[in-house]
Scaffold this active site. Structure first.
Site, PDB file in Angstrom:
ATOM      1  CE  LYS A  78      17.167  37.713  43.146  1.00 30.83           C
ATOM      2  NZ  LYS A  78      16.828  37.647  44.554  1.00 30.83           N
ATOM      3  CE  LYS A 129      11.174  25.211  41.962  1.00 28.71           C
ATOM      4  NZ  LYS A 129      12.530  25.255  42.527  1.00 28.71           N
ATOM      5  CE  LYS A 164       6.115  32.943  48.257  1.00 32.58           C
ATOM      6  NZ  LYS A 164       6.856  33.567  49.293  1.00 32.58           N
TER       7      LYS A 164
END
Ligand code: TRP
Length: 317
Positions: free
Chosen positions: A114, A196, A199
């Site tokens: 991150k 995968k 959203k």
């Protein structure tokens, strides 16, 4: 042995069927098995470590809470609350920060990922200390089992280290909670079945998608990508059909249209009750806040006891 279960849920907005099968459904099974010994909370303080989350976190919290409640988390059975409503979490985190070497935090894979590409001086401290807050979240309730996905096992390992260190320094206080490995289900994106499901756009089926939306997205689902292992798109759709209980119907679908229509109907039926419940919940968001606050009261009783014990052991009072 009597187990105590705890898990945190990132406040990340509406959930999709991958989140449901990979975590939520398994949490409900745990709740039905262990009842009162289950703690589930929405980690809004973790959500704000990603900067753009500040203005979205309250709406995201309501959406996730409604998803969990509509799917079967029952505040009468388990303790379901909002992390920021229980101040003991951040208080214990501060104490743990005083016994956690920086080196441990820099080593965390999630931190590395991150903070990649951001200049060192500009990385927010919260991104680095994220796992210490997580250790506090967990250890306040002295759970024996923590169900998390693969991406969180390193943080749980650090939690155990912190527990061990605290126990060695100040006397036995915390158990070292085990990882209750969630079934690693790989639900793939509808539009790119080699990745995968996440959203964005039409690649995911959200739990509250109405039947026509489910059908529309499934009709567009990619079935043509072939790899050496076969067709990941078709496999994904068949796997979903199985997961949602339509095993008897997994036959030889020669026409993918038929497969898609059967799956759309299966999923739409599976979540019919969920959609109705979520709609009712969202019509009264104040009640959702109230449920989370009531849960926080229950949680606070346990959490403040642990915090008092910790303060006493380290000589803070
Ligand atoms: N970090 C977890 C995630 O991103 C959420 C979380 C916060 C959590 N605190 C926790 C999970 C405590 C388990 C226990 O998914």
């Amino acid at each position: 042995m009597k187990e105590t279960i705890l898990s945190g849920i990132r406040a990340s907005g509406k959930l999709h069927i991958g989140n449901y099968l990979g975590a939520l459904k398994q949490f409900i099974e745990l709740q039905d098995k262990y009842g009162r010994n289950c703690y589930f909370f929405i980690a809004d303080l973790h959500a704000i470590t990603t900067p753009f989350k500040f203005d979205e976190v309250s709406e995201d919290t309501i959406q996730v809470a409604a998803d969990y409640l509509a799917a079967g988390i029952d505040p009468e059975k388990s303790t379901f609350f909002l992390q920021s409503y229980v101040p003991a979490h951040t208080q214990l985190a501060w104490i743990f920060e005083s016994i956690t070497p920086l080196g441990e935090l820099y080593r965390m894979t999630q931190f590395k990922e991150k903070s990649e590409g951001i200049k060192n001086e500009s990385v927010n401290t919260g991104l680095l200390t994220y796992p210490v807050l997580m250790a506090a979240d967990i250890l306040l309730y002295k759970p024996t089992l923590v169900p998390v996905g693969e991406d969180q096992t390193q943080h749980l390992e650090l939690t155990r280290k912190i527990a061990r260190k605290f126990n060695n320094k100040f006397g036995k206080t915390f158990p070292e909670p085990k990882n209750y490995a969630l079934k690693p289900l790989r639900i793939m994106s509808l539009t790119d079945p080699t990745k995968k499901m996440s959203k964005t756009g039409d690649e995911a089926l959200m739990l509250d998608d109405p039947p026509d939306e489910i059908l529309r997205k499934l009709k567009k689902a990619v079935t043509a990508t072939d790899t050496k292992q076969g067709s990941p798109g078709v496999d994904n759709l068949k796997f979903l059909l199985e997961q949602f209980g339509a095993t008897a119907q997994v036959k030889d679908f020669s026409k993918y249209n038929e497969l898609k229509e059967t799956l759309a109907k299966t999923i739409a039926d599976y979540f019919a009750d969920f959609r109705a419940k979520k709609k009712t919940l969202l019509s009264k968001p104040d009640q959702i806040h109230e449920i989370l606050a009531e849960g926080a009261k229950k949680a606070s009783k346990v959490a403040s006891q642990t915090l008092a014990e910790v303060k006493q052991k380290i000589g803070l009072i």
